[in-house]
Design an enzyme around this catalytic site. Structure first.
Site, mmCIF file in Angstrom:
data_model
loop_
_atom_site.group_PDB
_atom_site.id
_atom_site.type_symbol
_atom_site.label_atom_id
_atom_site.label_comp_id
_atom_site.label_asym_id
_atom_site.label_seq_id
_atom_site.Cartn_x
_atom_site.Cartn_y
_atom_site.Cartn_z
ATOM 1 N N LYS A 1 19.026 25.124 -15.106
ATOM 2 C CA LYS A 1 19.540 23.479 -14.452
ATOM 3 C C LYS A 1 20.815 22.958 -14.968
ATOM 4 O O LYS A 1 21.113 22.847 -14.122
ATOM 5 C CB LYS A 1 18.093 22.784 -14.400
ATOM 6 N N SER B 1 7.627 28.729 -5.995
ATOM 7 C CA SER B 1 8.240 28.126 -5.187
ATOM 8 C C SER B 1 8.264 28.892 -3.800
ATOM 9 O O SER B 1 8.053 28.110 -3.049
ATOM 10 C CB SER B 1 9.484 27.880 -5.301
ATOM 11 N N GLY C 1 15.074 19.133 -21.888
ATOM 12 C CA GLY C 1 15.264 19.140 -20.526
ATOM 13 C C GLY C 1 14.060 18.149 -19.979
ATOM 14 O O GLY C 1 14.608 17.609 -18.732
ATOM 15 N N GLY D 1 7.715 15.445 -26.314
ATOM 16 C CA GLY D 1 8.970 16.000 -25.936
ATOM 17 C C GLY D 1 10.362 15.090 -25.541
ATOM 18 O O GLY D 1 10.625 14.198 -24.834
ATOM 19 N N ALA D 2 10.915 15.459 -25.926
ATOM 20 C CA ALA D 2 13.277 15.424 -25.529
ATOM 21 C C ALA D 2 13.562 16.082 -25.717
ATOM 22 O O ALA D 2 14.963 16.143 -25.384
ATOM 23 C CB ALA D 2 13.269 14.393 -27.121
ATOM 24 N N ASP E 1 12.161 16.812 -9.904
ATOM 25 C CA ASP E 1 11.386 16.812 -10.818
ATOM 26 C C ASP E 1 10.768 15.479 -10.992
ATOM 27 O O ASP E 1 9.348 15.191 -10.549
ATOM 28 C CB ASP E 1 11.777 17.410 -12.099
ATOM 29 N N MET F 1 2.704 19.134 -17.941
ATOM 30 C CA MET F 1 3.794 19.901 -16.578
ATOM 31 C C MET F 1 3.686 21.043 -16.728
ATOM 32 O O MET F 1 4.105 21.364 -15.843
ATOM 33 C CB MET F 1 5.031 19.541 -17.309
HETATM 34 P P1 ATR Z 1 12.370 22.120 -22.052
HETATM 35 O O1 ATR Z 1 13.819 22.342 -20.815
HETATM 36 O O2 ATR Z 1 11.245 22.797 -21.241
HETATM 37 O O3 ATR Z 1 12.586 20.901 -22.040
HETATM 38 P P2 ATR Z 1 13.728 22.826 -24.619
HETATM 39 O O4 ATR Z 1 14.856 21.345 -23.917
HETATM 40 O O5 ATR Z 1 14.313 23.787 -25.287
HETATM 41 O O6 ATR Z 1 12.646 22.931 -23.337
HETATM 42 O O7 ATR Z 1 12.186 21.259 -25.469
HETATM 43 C C1 ATR Z 1 11.433 21.829 -25.662
HETATM 44 C C2 ATR Z 1 10.807 21.091 -25.879
HETATM 45 O O8 ATR Z 1 9.181 20.761 -26.682
HETATM 46 C C3 ATR Z 1 11.522 20.207 -27.896
HETATM 47 O O9 ATR Z 1 10.989 18.523 -27.154
HETATM 48 C C4 ATR Z 1 10.916 20.409 -28.559
HETATM 49 O O10 ATR Z 1 10.660 19.673 -29.692
HETATM 50 P P3 ATR Z 1 12.098 19.740 -30.946
HETATM 51 O O11 ATR Z 1 13.106 18.642 -30.456
HETATM 52 O O12 ATR Z 1 11.311 19.121 -32.443
HETATM 53 O O13 ATR Z 1 11.779 21.696 -30.693
HETATM 54 C C5 ATR Z 1 9.465 19.974 -28.176
HETATM 55 N N1 ATR Z 1 8.385 21.989 -28.885
HETATM 56 C C6 ATR Z 1 8.480 22.885 -28.313
HETATM 57 N N2 ATR Z 1 7.975 23.633 -29.376
HETATM 58 C C7 ATR Z 1 7.500 22.303 -30.178
HETATM 59 C C8 ATR Z 1 6.124 22.711 -31.224
HETATM 60 N N3 ATR Z 1 5.573 23.547 -32.099
HETATM 61 N N4 ATR Z 1 5.576 21.622 -31.445
HETATM 62 C C9 ATR Z 1 6.237 20.534 -31.258
HETATM 63 N N5 ATR Z 1 6.888 19.702 -30.280
HETATM 64 C C10 ATR Z 1 7.881 21.168 -29.912
#
Ligand code: ATR
Length: 270
Positions: free
Chosen positions: A66, A17, A130, A127-128, A102, A217
């Protein structure tokens, strides 16, 4: 004295940044300074307060702060409210304004830089957490034909989809990875953190429709997701463009000037 800005994170050493904003400032002739500041994990609010006392005008916020920035802000934009997270703070008249650039950054990167139309397209968001939450509303506002949120923990995808139902005409759908068999998408966005841990997601090969774009990302490394997508014949992009575009949007909020992102992206890629 030039106006002062900063990015707060932990870790922060490898943040791009400061370089991006320095290039924006030179390009637009803005008199400003932008630094990377490490905040202790339990000391974000105090670090921001000290920066404001020293005359700081605005700040970007990155991992892991964040959500805390969201709570610290005394005023929030609707997109920050929807994201539940803040990546851009502005300080003026005892007000801390919080925004989230973002999602807008991702949409600009997809449409303007990568020529990927979103209207009427089938989008899969992996993913679900942040990172996923931050981009859902801006994606829905582009009126895709479908937005499917898939997550390892399906329940989190269900909760997230429910939360964004009613925001726009389109209802996001939720799935576990096992339920992706037989479905194809025009755009697949990896918003999981698997790019950082070099873990491959269990994605079926037919997931990528002909001509599909796979957007990772994470930037600065070839992730398993990018390799899977390339093998499946998809066009692949990493998150550097999103990073530059979210920065341009923050710069615009602070300075009222929109920098050209293409030359900056070229410098970073070079
Ligand atoms: P961020 O802010 O980067 O989104 P986060 O809130 O910790 O970080 O979310 C991480 C995401 O990556 C989640 O969707 C997580 O899936 P879970 O909700 O099932 O934990 C996903 N993730 C992390 N490691 C993973 C893995 N080895 N396989 C599949 N999904 C993964």
């Amino acid at each position: 004295m030039p106006d002062r800005y900063a990015v707060f994170g932990n870790p922060i050493l490898h943040s791009q940044s400061p370089r991006i904003h320095a290039l924006f400032a030179v390009q637009t002739g803005q008199d400003m300074r932008y630094a990377a500041l490490l905040a202790p994990v339990d000391g974000f609010a105090a670090a921001v307060a000290a920066f404001v006392r020293d005359g700081g005008k605005g700040a970007n916020v990155t991992v892991p702060f964040k959500e805390e920035a969201f709570r610290l802000a005394t005023r929030l934009t609707s997109r920050a409210q929807a994201a539940g997270a803040v990546n851009t703070l502005s300080f003026a008249d005892n007000t801390i304004s919080g925004d989230n650039t973002d999602g807008a950054g991702l949409v600009t990167e997809l449409k303007a830089n990568l020529g990927c139309a979103l209207l009427g397209k089938r989008i899969l968001l992996l993913g679900a957490g942040g990172a996923a939450r931050g981009v859902i509303l801006p994606l829905l506002q582009e009126q895709p034909a479908a937005l499917v949120i898939a997550n390892r923990t399906e329940e989190k995808a269900v909760r997230l989809a429910r939360e964004f139902s009613g925001n726009t005409q389109l209802m996001p759908e939720a799935r576990g990875f096992a339920q992706l068999d037989g479905q194809a998408f025009d755009l697949v966005i990896n918003a999981t953190s698997t790019g950082l841990s070099d873990t491959a997601l269990p994605l079926p090969p037919q997931l990528f429709a002909p001509g599909a774009l796979a957007y990772e990302m994470v930037y600065g490394r070839a992730t398993p997701f990018m390799q899977q997508a390339r093998t499946a014949g998809a066009r692949v992009a990493d998150g550097l463009g999103m990073l530059v575009e979210q920065a341009a949007e923050a710069f615009f909020i602070w300075r009222g000037v929109r920098p050209a992102t293409g030359p900056v992206l070229a410098v970073l890629r070079g």
